[in-house]
Design an enzyme around this catalytic site. Structure first.
Site, PDB file in Angstrom:
ATOM      1  N   TYR A 153     -45.953 -14.339 -25.339  1.00  0.00           N
ATOM      2  CA  TYR A 153     -46.115 -14.566 -23.899  1.00  0.00           C
ATOM      3  C   TYR A 153     -46.022 -13.256 -23.129  1.00  0.00           C
ATOM      4  CZ  TYR A 153     -41.051 -14.086 -23.042  1.00  0.00           C
ATOM      5  OH  TYR A 153     -39.769 -13.602 -22.934  1.00  0.00           O
ATOM      6  N   CYS A 154     -46.523 -13.306 -21.897  1.00  0.00           N
ATOM      7  CA  CYS A 154     -46.483 -12.142 -21.015  1.00  0.00           C
ATOM      8  C   CYS A 154     -46.363 -12.661 -19.579  1.00  0.00           C
ATOM      9  CB  CYS A 154     -47.721 -11.267 -21.197  1.00  0.00           C
ATOM     10  SG  CYS A 154     -49.277 -12.136 -20.901  1.00  0.00           S
ATOM     11  N   THR A 155     -46.653 -11.831 -18.599  1.00  0.00           N
ATOM     12  CA  THR A 155     -46.471 -12.239 -17.208  1.00  0.00           C
ATOM     13  C   THR A 155     -47.521 -13.241 -16.753  1.00  0.00           C
ATOM     14  OG1 THR A 155     -45.486 -10.088 -16.669  1.00  0.00           O
ATOM     15  CG2 THR A 155     -46.269 -11.412 -14.825  1.00  0.00           C
TER      16      THR A 155
ATOM     17  N   CYS B 299     -50.779 -11.509 -23.590  1.00  0.00           N
ATOM     18  CA  CYS B 299     -50.397 -12.353 -24.724  1.00  0.00           C
ATOM     19  C   CYS B 299     -51.606 -13.022 -25.373  1.00  0.00           C
ATOM     20  CB  CYS B 299     -49.348 -13.380 -24.322  1.00  0.00           C
ATOM     21  SG  CYS B 299     -49.777 -14.419 -22.913  1.00  0.00           S
TER      22      CYS B 299
ATOM     23  N   ILE C  90     -45.842 -16.446 -17.967  1.00  0.00           N
ATOM     24  CA  ILE C  90     -44.635 -17.001 -17.357  1.00  0.00           C
ATOM     25  C   ILE C  90     -44.914 -17.565 -15.967  1.00  0.00           C
ATOM     26  CG2 ILE C  90     -42.336 -16.397 -16.472  1.00  0.00           C
ATOM     27  CD1 ILE C  90     -42.510 -16.764 -19.484  1.00  0.00           C
TER      28      ILE C  90
END
Length: 210
Positions: free
Chosen positions: A63-65, A70, A92
């Site tokens: 995952y990433c922002t 991701c 996220i």
């Protein structure tokens, strides 16, 4: 976020990998997520594959922002022989909205770093980061008020008042100078060079004199 991915997140055998930069994940992180300790995304990709080389058959969530990094990272892992790699669609940002709308258990601790004037949005009430100057729990990111610096760092309210929003005594002393002198000293300096700076090495020297 698909429900099967929600189940994977609650499965204790699932490996969760955070593909964000260090200043993002120190502020907030999914529970039990693993950091890939590099300063650039290009370095993170082979490093993540190397870290997981013994887990090619396990379920891995990246995952990433906002979902872009991701998605690229999960494609890279699949290309390199990993069997069950997933990513959080929308990162996220989308995860936080989804768990709120659907009443799902929130696995994210702290704030989510965002790349706009807010710098962050609170996902949970937990504070997992510390002030870079005094070390007390704090989760407010700021850019150094010295126009010749603009280093991104975490600062509590007390230190923000003490150092006038600066990251170091050097920068604090700099902004006390007359504006014309500051302008003269700033000539030839890329004053925005440290905004969203990814390097850990850049942060340490700036704060060591406090």
């Amino acid at each position: 976020m698909r429900k099967n991915l929600t189940r994977l997140l609650t499965n204790p055998s699932t490996i969760v990998i955070d593909m964000r930069n260090h200043y993002e994940l120190k502020w907030g992180i999914l529970k039990k997520a693993i950091e890939v300790p590099s300063d650039t995304f290009r370095e993170q990709l082979p490093m993540a594959a190397g870290m997981m080389k013994e887990n090619k058959e396990k379920n891995i969530i990246m995952y990433c922002t906002g979902g872009i990094r991701c998605e690229k990272a999960s494609a890279y892992m699949l290309h390199n022989g990993f069997k069950n790699v997933f990513h959080l669609e929308g990162g996220i940002i989308n995860y936080a909205n989804t768990v709120k709308e659907q009443g799902l258990p929130n696995k994210f601790k702290g704030k989510n770093f965002v790349f706009d004037e807010r710098l962050g949005e609170r996902i949970s009430e937990e504070i997992i980061s510390k002030c870079h100057q005094c070390g007390i729990p704090a989760d407010t990111h700021t850019n150094c008020k010295n126009e010749a610096c603009h280093l991104l760092f975490i600062q509590c309210e007390k230190c923000a008042e003490k150092y006038a929003g600066c990251c170091s005594r050097e920068c604090y002393d700099f902004i006390q100078l007359p504006e014309e002198q500051q302008k003269e000293l700033r000539k030839g300096i890329d004053k925005g060079r440290n905004i969203f700076n990814k390097s850990r090495a850049r942060l340490r020297p700036k704060l060591k004199d406090l």
